[in-house]
Motif scaffolding. Structure first.
Motif, PDB file in Angstrom:
ATOM      1  N   GLU A  22       0.423  -1.489  -0.194  1.00 45.06           N
ATOM      2  CA  GLU A  22       0.213  -0.528   0.127  1.00 45.06           C
ATOM      3  C   GLU A  22       0.579   1.309  -0.045  1.00 45.06           C
ATOM      4  OE1 GLU A  22      -2.564  -0.554   3.183  1.00 45.06           O
ATOM      5  OE2 GLU A  22      -3.955  -1.773   2.595  1.00 45.06           O
ATOM      6  N   LYS A  23       2.194   1.079   0.617  1.00 42.23           N
ATOM      7  CA  LYS A  23       3.948   2.707   1.061  1.00 42.23           C
ATOM      8  C   LYS A  23       3.747   2.391  -0.498  1.00 42.23           C
ATOM      9  CE  LYS A  23       5.162   3.831   3.707  1.00 42.23           C
ATOM     10  NZ  LYS A  23       4.877   4.032   5.464  1.00 42.23           N
ATOM     11  N   GLY A  24       3.631   0.982  -1.646  1.00 39.12           N
ATOM     12  CA  GLY A  24       4.438   1.766  -3.001  1.00 39.12           C
ATOM     13  C   GLY A  24       5.787   0.720  -2.620  1.00 39.12           C
ATOM     14  N   VAL A  25       5.974   0.194  -2.053  1.00 43.46           N
ATOM     15  CA  VAL A  25       7.604  -0.202  -1.162  1.00 43.46           C
ATOM     16  C   VAL A  25       7.397  -1.506  -1.821  1.00 43.46           C
ATOM     17  CG1 VAL A  25       9.355  -1.556   0.025  1.00 43.46           C
ATOM     18  CG2 VAL A  25       7.764   1.394   0.820  1.00 43.46           C
ATOM     19  N   GLU A  26       8.498  -1.709  -2.943  1.00 45.82           N
ATOM     20  CA  GLU A  26       8.760  -2.762  -3.456  1.00 45.82           C
ATOM     21  C   GLU A  26       9.923  -3.769  -2.719  1.00 45.82           C
ATOM     22  OE1 GLU A  26      11.210  -3.764  -7.717  1.00 45.82           O
ATOM     23  OE2 GLU A  26       8.963  -2.132  -8.104  1.00 45.82           O
ATOM     24  N   MET A  95      13.602  -6.034   6.018  1.00 43.77           N
ATOM     25  CA  MET A  95      15.138  -5.850   6.631  1.00 43.77           C
ATOM     26  C   MET A  95      15.840  -5.126   4.481  1.00 43.77           C
ATOM     27  SD  MET A  95      18.448  -8.780   6.932  1.00 43.77           S
ATOM     28  CE  MET A  95      19.785  -8.118   6.460  1.00 43.77           C
ATOM     29  N   ASN A  96      16.754  -4.117   5.276  1.00 43.50           N
ATOM     30  CA  ASN A  96      16.721  -3.233   4.307  1.00 43.50           C
ATOM     31  C   ASN A  96      18.512  -2.434   4.697  1.00 43.50           C
ATOM     32  OD1 ASN A  96      17.204  -0.902   2.390  1.00 43.50           O
ATOM     33  ND2 ASN A  96      15.671   0.350   3.470  1.00 43.50           N
ATOM     34  N   GLY A  97      18.949  -3.283   3.871  1.00 46.84           N
ATOM     35  CA  GLY A  97      20.279  -3.481   3.868  1.00 46.84           C
ATOM     36  C   GLY A  97      20.440  -3.862   5.194  1.00 46.84           C
ATOM     37  N   ASP A 110       8.208   1.304   8.235  1.00 42.00           N
ATOM     38  CA  ASP A 110       8.946   2.546   8.902  1.00 42.00           C
ATOM     39  C   ASP A 110      10.381   2.807   8.886  1.00 42.00           C
ATOM     40  OD1 ASP A 110       6.143   2.802   6.781  1.00 42.00           O
ATOM     41  OD2 ASP A 110       5.417   3.637   8.909  1.00 42.00           O
ATOM     42  N   GLU A 111      10.571   1.966  10.107  1.00 44.77           N
ATOM     43  CA  GLU A 111      12.027   2.571  10.635  1.00 44.77           C
ATOM     44  C   GLU A 111      12.933   2.073   9.707  1.00 44.77           C
ATOM     45  OE1 GLU A 111      12.197   0.684  14.732  1.00 44.77           O
ATOM     46  OE2 GLU A 111      10.573   1.322  15.246  1.00 44.77           O
ATOM     47  N   VAL A 112      12.689   1.162   9.307  1.00 43.26           N
ATOM     48  CA  VAL A 112      13.696   0.314   7.890  1.00 43.26           C
ATOM     49  C   VAL A 112      13.891   1.414   6.494  1.00 43.26           C
ATOM     50  CG1 VAL A 112      14.750  -0.889   9.460  1.00 43.26           C
ATOM     51  CG2 VAL A 112      13.501  -1.807   7.973  1.00 43.26           C
ATOM     52  N   LEU A 113      12.634   2.230   6.667  1.00 37.43           N
ATOM     53  CA  LEU A 113      12.675   2.718   5.270  1.00 37.43           C
ATOM     54  C   LEU A 113      13.479   3.454   4.717  1.00 37.43           C
ATOM     55  CD1 LEU A 113       8.357   1.892   4.736  1.00 37.43           C
ATOM     56  CD2 LEU A 113      10.905  -0.039   4.218  1.00 37.43           C
TER      57      LEU A 113
END
Length: 113
Positions: A22-26, A95-97, A110-113
């Motif tokens: 919904e946030k458009g995050v791939e 996980m992001n990086g 959101d803390e890792v986006l």
């Protein structure tokens, strides 16, 4: 690349995947119940979470109570337990990086986006 370690049978995990969509995050969705993690992959995730293995274990799971409760296990043994019984892992993990969170509630991602 954002990864979501996801169990489709888990309501909270489904909520996190939907939230990111919904946030458009791939994001790459990893169904760790179908594609077991390696010990090295789990160690990388733990480092990104800044957690000890015991902190990632769902101690209320029946398998934990039946097989492991009351035993003194070192970190390697706890990691192997989560590999053998992936249901023991807290979920979902976003996980992001080199950063990750257990996304409960989904907005915590959101803390890792």
């Amino acid at each position: 690349m954002i990864r979501v370690y996801h169990n489709p049978r888990c309501t909270k995990s489904r909520e996190a995947v939907k939230y990111l969509e919904e946030k458009g995050v791939e994001a790459q969705v990893v169904e760790y119940m179908k594609e077991p993690l390696t010990p090295n992959e789990l160690e990388v995730i733990l480092d990104a979470l800044d957690m000890e293995p015991m902190e990632l274990i769902r101690t209320n799971e029946a398998i934990w109570k039946e097989e492991f409760k009351g035993k003194e296990l070192d970190d390697d043994e706890l990691i192997l337990a989560m590999i053998e019984y992936p249901k023991l892992m807290q979920r979902p993990i976003v996980m992001n990086g080199d950063k990750a969170v257990v996304a409960r509630p989904a907005e915590k991602s959101d803390e890792v986006l």
